[in-house]
Scaffold this motif. Structure first.
Motif: not given
Length: 343
Positions: A43-48, A249-252, A302-308, A310-311
């Motif tokens: 769900s967090s990745l879908a924000r990108l 930031r891009f994943v929320g 989950e949001g932090v993991i999604a950000g990592f 993407v990075w």
């Protein structure tokens, strides 16, 4: 035990240790993965959005240019864009073949461009040494930022101390090496004689000659090139940290949950862990994620993991694609100039 049988045994021992550490990391990763809400990560990745991915890719180009800049500073007549092309090709080789395949690729490209091999070797070695100074000096910068902002995490400060000592030791060795040619030769000869006790094939005299030749190749450029290289590589690390902040930031993950400065400090303090394969993937990530979860407010794992995620996709996948492009461009250049000697 004869030297001929000792060397293969040492290789197998290094291989066994590498496999054991890899399996341990995988085991820890799998155990942690069972506790992660992967639906929340998706769900967090879908924000990108597409434009955000483009911003990250542009930031990656800046990061890679800064990373390669020391090559241009230490090798006379090498433009920075050529240095970046060479660096991307070498990075590609580190992902598909063991060392020293990356250096073989570097030297082959440099030679085809008409750069003398001694200059290419000296510039590449200074590039690596400069990066190690910054790699192990990054926690010091992180600790200074932490102190200036009035925050204090004892664990991060204690972790920065041994890393700082490594960075200072490398700088000290460089300073000693360039004090004088006679001093450099003596130091290298003694080092070679010590190594020869373990590896009889090593010659202290050969080390002295190599060290003196290396010094002559770069001595005229070190006073100006070394400080600029350290500055460029420090900027590269900060750009890398900024890419991580942007990915979060891009994943929320907003600033109320995890302030940007906390991300930068945690990243800088853990940066020596990039020493491990693939820039410490899994190890550095776990350390920084744990730090951010401990200092953040109402932050979801989950949001932090999604950000990592993407990075990592951008900063590991991106250089591989750039490396493929760099090698293809080099091969195309060789085809257009068939008489150019290739190393």
């Amino acid at each position: 035990m004869s030297p001929s049988t000792a060397e293969p045994r040492r290789r197998w021992l290094r291989f066994a240790v590498t496999v054991a550490v890899t399996l341990l990391i995988l085991a820890v990763g799998i155990s942690l993965a069972d506790e992660i809400d992967w639906e929340g990560v998706r769900s967090s990745l879908a924000r990108l959005e597409a434009w955000q991915l483009l911003v990250l890719c542009l930031g990656l180009l800046l990061r890679q240019w800064l990373n390669a800049l020391p090559l241009a500073l230490f090798i006379d007549g090498l433009p920075s864009w050529r240095a970046m092309q060479n660096d991307q090709a070498a990075i590609l080789m580190t992902t598909v073949a063991p060392p020293p395949a990356d250096y073989v690729m570097r030297f082959a490209i440099f030679t085809s461009w008409g750069i003398a091999l001694p200059a290419a070797v000296a510039g590449s070695v200074m590039n690596t040494l400069s990066f190690y100074v910054v790699r192990f000096g990054a926690p010091v910068l992180g600790s200074l930022l932490m102190i200036l902002l009035g925050t204090f995490h004892l664990g991060e400060l204690l972790g920065a101390l041994p890393s700082m000592l490594v960075s200072v030791a490398i700088l000290g060795a460089l300073w000693l090496a360039f004090r004088g040619e006679a001093f450099t030769a003596v130091l290298a000869r003694r080092a070679g004689d010590l190594v020869a006790r373990v590896r009889p094939k090593v010659s202290g005299e050969a080390w002295a000659e190599s060290a003196a030749g290396f010094r002559r190749q770069v001595i005229g450029r070190v006073p100006r090139a070394l400080p600029r290289s350290l500055l460029a590589l420090t900027a590269m690390v900060l750009v890398d940290a900024t890419l991580l902040v942007a990915s979060l930031r891009f994943v929320g993950v907003d600033a109320q949950q995890v302030p940007a400065i906390e991300v930068v400090v945690a990243f800088l303090v853990a940066y020596p862990l990039t020493l491990f394969p693939f820039s410490g993937i899994g190890i550095l990530d776990a350390v920084v994620i744990a730090t951010l979860l401990s200092v953040g407010t109402d932050v979801y794992e989950e949001g932090v993991i999604a950000g990592f995620f993407v990075w990592r996709i951008v900063t590991i996948g991106g250089p591989i694609l750039l490396g493929l492009l760099s090698v293809a461009l080099w091969k195309w250049e060789l085809l257009r100039r068939p008489t150019t000697p290739a190393a």
